[in-house]
Design an enzyme around this catalytic site. Structure first.
Site, PDB file in Angstrom:
ATOM      1  N   ASN A  49     -49.545  55.603 -26.959  1.00  0.00           N
ATOM      2  CA  ASN A  49     -49.422  56.474 -25.783  1.00  0.00           C
ATOM      3  C   ASN A  49     -49.919  57.898 -26.066  1.00  0.00           C
ATOM      4  O   ASN A  49     -49.751  58.788 -25.236  1.00  0.00           O
ATOM      5  CB  ASN A  49     -47.974  56.506 -25.276  1.00  0.00           C
ATOM      6  CG  ASN A  49     -47.026  57.098 -26.288  1.00  0.00           C
ATOM      7  OD1 ASN A  49     -47.434  57.470 -27.403  1.00  0.00           O
ATOM      8  ND2 ASN A  49     -45.752  57.210 -25.942  1.00  0.00           N
ATOM      9  N   THR A  73     -48.286  61.571 -30.376  1.00  0.00           N
ATOM     10  CA  THR A  73     -48.614  62.404 -31.544  1.00  0.00           C
ATOM     11  C   THR A  73     -49.968  62.026 -32.132  1.00  0.00           C
ATOM     12  O   THR A  73     -50.422  62.655 -33.078  1.00  0.00           O
ATOM     13  CB  THR A  73     -47.546  62.261 -32.650  1.00  0.00           C
ATOM     14  OG1 THR A  73     -47.482  60.872 -33.053  1.00  0.00           O
ATOM     15  CG2 THR A  73     -46.179  62.697 -32.166  1.00  0.00           C
ATOM     16  N   LEU A 104     -46.121  50.526 -35.787  1.00  0.00           N
ATOM     17  CA  LEU A 104     -46.158  51.830 -36.467  1.00  0.00           C
ATOM     18  C   LEU A 104     -45.868  52.988 -35.510  1.00  0.00           C
ATOM     19  O   LEU A 104     -45.808  54.144 -35.938  1.00  0.00           O
ATOM     20  CB  LEU A 104     -47.546  52.066 -37.100  1.00  0.00           C
ATOM     21  CG  LEU A 104     -47.784  51.478 -38.497  1.00  0.00           C
ATOM     22  CD1 LEU A 104     -47.859  49.960 -38.463  1.00  0.00           C
ATOM     23  CD2 LEU A 104     -49.073  52.029 -39.091  1.00  0.00           C
ATOM     24  N   TYR A 130     -34.435  60.381 -36.295  1.00  0.00           N
ATOM     25  CA  TYR A 130     -35.467  59.556 -36.953  1.00  0.00           C
ATOM     26  C   TYR A 130     -34.811  58.572 -37.925  1.00  0.00           C
ATOM     27  O   TYR A 130     -35.025  57.366 -37.835  1.00  0.00           O
ATOM     28  CB  TYR A 130     -36.412  60.492 -37.691  1.00  0.00           C
ATOM     29  CG  TYR A 130     -37.586  59.864 -38.399  1.00  0.00           C
ATOM     30  CD1 TYR A 130     -38.640  59.297 -37.681  1.00  0.00           C
ATOM     31  CD2 TYR A 130     -37.681  59.882 -39.794  1.00  0.00           C
ATOM     32  CE1 TYR A 130     -39.749  58.763 -38.350  1.00  0.00           C
ATOM     33  CE2 TYR A 130     -38.782  59.360 -40.459  1.00  0.00           C
ATOM     34  CZ  TYR A 130     -39.813  58.793 -39.730  1.00  0.00           C
ATOM     35  OH  TYR A 130     -40.918  58.275 -40.388  1.00  0.00           O
ATOM     36  N   ARG A 189     -46.309  68.582 -41.982  1.00  0.00           N
ATOM     37  CA  ARG A 189     -45.954  67.928 -43.236  1.00  0.00           C
ATOM     38  C   ARG A 189     -46.610  68.657 -44.409  1.00  0.00           C
ATOM     39  O   ARG A 189     -47.684  69.240 -44.281  1.00  0.00           O
ATOM     40  CB  ARG A 189     -46.326  66.442 -43.179  1.00  0.00           C
ATOM     41  CG  ARG A 189     -45.307  65.698 -42.323  1.00  0.00           C
ATOM     42  CD  ARG A 189     -45.561  64.221 -42.264  1.00  0.00           C
ATOM     43  NE  ARG A 189     -46.508  63.863 -41.209  1.00  0.00           N
ATOM     44  CZ  ARG A 189     -46.831  62.607 -40.898  1.00  0.00           C
ATOM     45  NH1 ARG A 189     -46.285  61.613 -41.574  1.00  0.00           N
ATOM     46  NH2 ARG A 189     -47.680  62.347 -39.921  1.00  0.00           N
TER      47      ARG A 189
HETATM   48  P1  NAD Z   1     -48.664  59.631 -36.469  1.00  0.00           P
HETATM   49  O1  NAD Z   1     -47.868  60.559 -35.629  1.00  0.00           O
HETATM   50  O2  NAD Z   1     -50.010  60.066 -36.918  1.00  0.00           O
HETATM   51  O3  NAD Z   1     -48.848  58.237 -35.738  1.00  0.00           O
HETATM   52  C1  NAD Z   1     -47.888  57.684 -34.891  1.00  0.00           C
HETATM   53  C2  NAD Z   1     -48.606  57.125 -33.677  1.00  0.00           C
HETATM   54  O4  NAD Z   1     -47.632  56.494 -32.816  1.00  0.00           O
HETATM   55  C3  NAD Z   1     -49.291  58.192 -32.829  1.00  0.00           C
HETATM   56  O5  NAD Z   1     -50.611  57.809 -32.545  1.00  0.00           O
HETATM   57  C4  NAD Z   1     -48.447  58.272 -31.543  1.00  0.00           C
HETATM   58  O6  NAD Z   1     -49.184  58.674 -30.431  1.00  0.00           O
HETATM   59  C5  NAD Z   1     -47.935  56.846 -31.461  1.00  0.00           C
HETATM   60  N1  NAD Z   1     -46.718  56.695 -30.672  1.00  0.00           N
HETATM   61  C6  NAD Z   1     -45.560  57.374 -30.769  1.00  0.00           C
HETATM   62  N2  NAD Z   1     -44.651  56.915 -29.887  1.00  0.00           N
HETATM   63  C7  NAD Z   1     -45.273  55.918 -29.195  1.00  0.00           C
HETATM   64  C8  NAD Z   1     -44.866  55.039 -28.160  1.00  0.00           C
HETATM   65  N3  NAD Z   1     -43.645  55.102 -27.620  1.00  0.00           N
HETATM   66  N4  NAD Z   1     -45.750  54.126 -27.704  1.00  0.00           N
HETATM   67  C9  NAD Z   1     -47.012  54.035 -28.213  1.00  0.00           C
HETATM   68  N5  NAD Z   1     -47.435  54.841 -29.217  1.00  0.00           N
HETATM   69  C10 NAD Z   1     -46.583  55.769 -29.701  1.00  0.00           C
HETATM   70  O7  NAD Z   1     -47.735  59.267 -37.725  1.00  0.00           O
HETATM   71  P2  NAD Z   1     -48.074  58.421 -39.035  1.00  0.00           P
HETATM   72  O8  NAD Z   1     -47.887  59.299 -40.199  1.00  0.00           O
HETATM   73  O9  NAD Z   1     -49.343  57.702 -38.871  1.00  0.00           O
HETATM   74  O10 NAD Z   1     -46.856  57.392 -39.028  1.00  0.00           O
HETATM   75  C11 NAD Z   1     -47.019  56.051 -38.588  1.00  0.00           C
HETATM   76  C12 NAD Z   1     -45.728  55.281 -38.846  1.00  0.00           C
HETATM   77  O11 NAD Z   1     -45.438  55.269 -40.246  1.00  0.00           O
HETATM   78  C13 NAD Z   1     -44.501  55.859 -38.149  1.00  0.00           C
HETATM   79  O12 NAD Z   1     -43.694  54.800 -37.696  1.00  0.00           O
HETATM   80  C14 NAD Z   1     -43.784  56.611 -39.245  1.00  0.00           C
HETATM   81  O13 NAD Z   1     -42.398  56.673 -39.034  1.00  0.00           O
HETATM   82  C15 NAD Z   1     -44.128  55.756 -40.464  1.00  0.00           C
HETATM   83  N6  NAD Z   1     -44.077  56.536 -41.707  1.00  0.00           N
HETATM   84  C16 NAD Z   1     -45.091  57.388 -42.032  1.00  0.00           C
HETATM   85  C17 NAD Z   1     -45.013  58.115 -43.216  1.00  0.00           C
HETATM   86  C18 NAD Z   1     -46.119  59.043 -43.663  1.00  0.00           C
HETATM   87  O14 NAD Z   1     -45.988  59.669 -44.721  1.00  0.00           O
HETATM   88  N7  NAD Z   1     -47.217  59.161 -42.962  1.00  0.00           N
HETATM   89  C19 NAD Z   1     -43.884  57.994 -44.045  1.00  0.00           C
HETATM   90  C20 NAD Z   1     -42.865  57.147 -43.639  1.00  0.00           C
HETATM   91  C21 NAD Z   1     -42.976  56.394 -42.490  1.00  0.00           C
HETATM   92  N1  UDP Z   2     -42.061  71.640 -47.153  1.00  0.00           N
HETATM   93  C1  UDP Z   2     -42.420  72.917 -47.571  1.00  0.00           C
HETATM   94  N2  UDP Z   2     -43.313  73.608 -46.811  1.00  0.00           N
HETATM   95  C2  UDP Z   2     -43.892  73.104 -45.677  1.00  0.00           C
HETATM   96  C3  UDP Z   2     -43.535  71.795 -45.276  1.00  0.00           C
HETATM   97  C4  UDP Z   2     -42.612  71.095 -46.028  1.00  0.00           C
HETATM   98  O1  UDP Z   2     -41.941  73.398 -48.596  1.00  0.00           O
HETATM   99  O2  UDP Z   2     -44.701  73.785 -45.041  1.00  0.00           O
HETATM  100  C5  UDP Z   2     -41.120  70.863 -47.978  1.00  0.00           C
HETATM  101  C6  UDP Z   2     -39.989  70.233 -47.176  1.00  0.00           C
HETATM  102  O3  UDP Z   2     -38.874  71.125 -47.120  1.00  0.00           O
HETATM  103  C7  UDP Z   2     -39.665  68.988 -47.973  1.00  0.00           C
HETATM  104  C8  UDP Z   2     -41.017  68.603 -48.584  1.00  0.00           C
HETATM  105  O4  UDP Z   2     -41.837  69.777 -48.519  1.00  0.00           O
HETATM  106  O5  UDP Z   2     -38.745  69.263 -48.995  1.00  0.00           O
HETATM  107  C9  UDP Z   2     -41.709  67.453 -47.865  1.00  0.00           C
HETATM  108  O6  UDP Z   2     -41.726  67.766 -46.490  1.00  0.00           O
HETATM  109  P1  UDP Z   2     -42.545  66.939 -45.405  1.00  0.00           P
HETATM  110  O7  UDP Z   2     -42.387  67.672 -44.109  1.00  0.00           O
HETATM  111  O8  UDP Z   2     -43.929  66.682 -45.858  1.00  0.00           O
HETATM  112  O9  UDP Z   2     -41.843  65.516 -45.275  1.00  0.00           O
HETATM  113  P2  UDP Z   2     -40.454  64.872 -45.702  1.00  0.00           P
HETATM  114  O10 UDP Z   2     -40.713  64.235 -47.014  1.00  0.00           O
HETATM  115  O11 UDP Z   2     -39.391  65.919 -45.790  1.00  0.00           O
HETATM  116  O12 UDP Z   2     -40.196  63.877 -44.631  1.00  0.00           O
END
Ligand code: NAD
Ligand code: UDP
Length: 319
Positions: free
Chosen positions: A32, A35, A73, A150, A190
């Protein structure tokens, strides 16, 4: 196979779409754009193996939509409350897609005899009292704190998948993803993208707390291989940690980014540690190594170099 990827226009989802198409699958991307960004999938729009549906993943599917697997995802993923794309800024959307959305998608998969994969998170361990975190660690998580929308939604999502799988009817597995970075990351607050963006502008690295908190950073190509291995080889009802077990403090991350970019940036201690921010995080990936035959290959230094090159060369038509 015909595979639905929810969140396919996001950072991880778009890389998953790419890899699945490369492996000769057909992909239906449901997003959708809450993000995510159309730019992430623009290169796929003319592929006969790719279909984009702009829709909420929590909504029901048309009955004639057929597929063999769902990778769920879709969800906001950044904790940074100052960013409008963070889960703290989108609490209801985050809870909904991980709870109702997961329930609905499990039902849709079940109705078609399709496989299911849920993208959970290391956040289910909260601020962990066990280190490194194994899949059987139950976590130290607040039900009401700022990260709860979350963390608890992902935990409930895991419970939903487990219930569908334990009933013996859904072939569903869960991956707990640890901090992942790489090209197409949104500037959503992040830490990796914040620090690399800061370095490329010679601005200070904004450190929260004293910077001794740790994270373990996985490069996106490794993570995507892990997701595919979990889909192909993972067992129903099982949970797999996916992440890179090399652990760094946030100060060490800043130092690495500084060295790689030759930036003049210095560390700036901008605020206290946010409430419930985990003090350390590192995956135990023994289970993924043993059962999935998967482990990450890209070091932090190599991965950061790739991200820097991407950011220096990419045109950002949406800015
Ligand atoms: P992201 O925000 O780049 O991607 C998420 C996508 O989901 C986006 O394109 C957003 O538009 C879509 N979305 C959100 N709500 C929606 C809905 N209701 N219907 C349809 N689409 C929807 O984030 P990401 O980093 O790519 O994360 C993807 C997944 O992986 C998430 O579930 C997140 O919780 C999980 N995850 C990511 C990380 C990471 O480090 N990137 C770590 C842990 C878990
Ligand atoms: N953090 C930071 N500066 C930033 C963003 C994050 O010091 O601009 C720290 C945050 O407090 C956390 C770690 O970096 O301890 C990782 O944060 P992130 O937002 O990447 O994801 P998290 O692992 O907390 O989900």
């Amino acid at each position: 196979m015909r595979i639905v990827v929810t969140g396919g226009a996001g950072f991880l989802g778009s890389h998953l779409c790419d890899k699945l198409i490369e492996l000769d699958h057909q992909v239906i991307c449901i997003d959708n754009l809450l993000t995510g960004n159309p730019f992430n999938i623009a290169h796929l729009q003319n592929s006969p193996d790719f279909e984009f549906v702009q829709a909420d993943a929590s909504d029901s599917f048309p009955q004639d939509l057929d597929f063999d697997a769902i990778c769920h995802l879709a969800s906001p993923a950044s904790p940074n409350k100052n960013n409008p794309k963070s889960y703290q800024a989108l609490p209801f959307e985050t809870m909904q897609v991980n709870s109702f959305g997961t329930w609905n998608l499990c039902s849709e998969a079940l109705a078609r005899g399709a496989k299911f994969l849920f993208a959970s998170t290391s956040e289910v361990y909260g601020d962990p009292l066990e280190h490194p975190q194994k899949e059987d660690y139950k976590g130290n998580v607040s039900t009401t704190g700022p990260r709860a929308v979350y963390d608890e939604a992902k935990r409930f999502g895991e419970t939903i998948v487990s219930a569908f799988a334990y009933s013996g009817r859904l072939d569903g597995r869960i991956v707990r993803i640890f901090n992942t970075y790489g090209p197409r990351m949104d500037s959503d607050g992040r830490v990796v993208i914040e620090f690399v963006n800061a370095a490329l502008q010679n601005k200070p690295f904004p450190v929260f707390g004293d910077g001794t908190q740790t994270r373990s950073f996985c490069f996106v190509s490794d993570l995507i291989e892990g997701i595919i291995a979990a889909m192909e080889k993972g067992h129903s009802g099982e949970v797999y940690n996916l992440g890179n077990p090399d652990e760094f403090t946030i100060l060490e991350l800043a130092e690495k980014v500084k060295q790689l970019t030759n930036a003049s940036s210095v560390v700036s201690f901008v605020q206290d540690m946010p409430q419930d921010d985990p003090t350390r995080r590192c995956p135990d990936i023994t289970k993924a190594r043993t059962i999935l035959g998967w482990e990450p290959k890209v070091s932090l230094e190599e991965g950061l170099k790739k991200l820097v090159v991407y950011l220096q060369t990419i045109e950002k038509p949406w800015v």
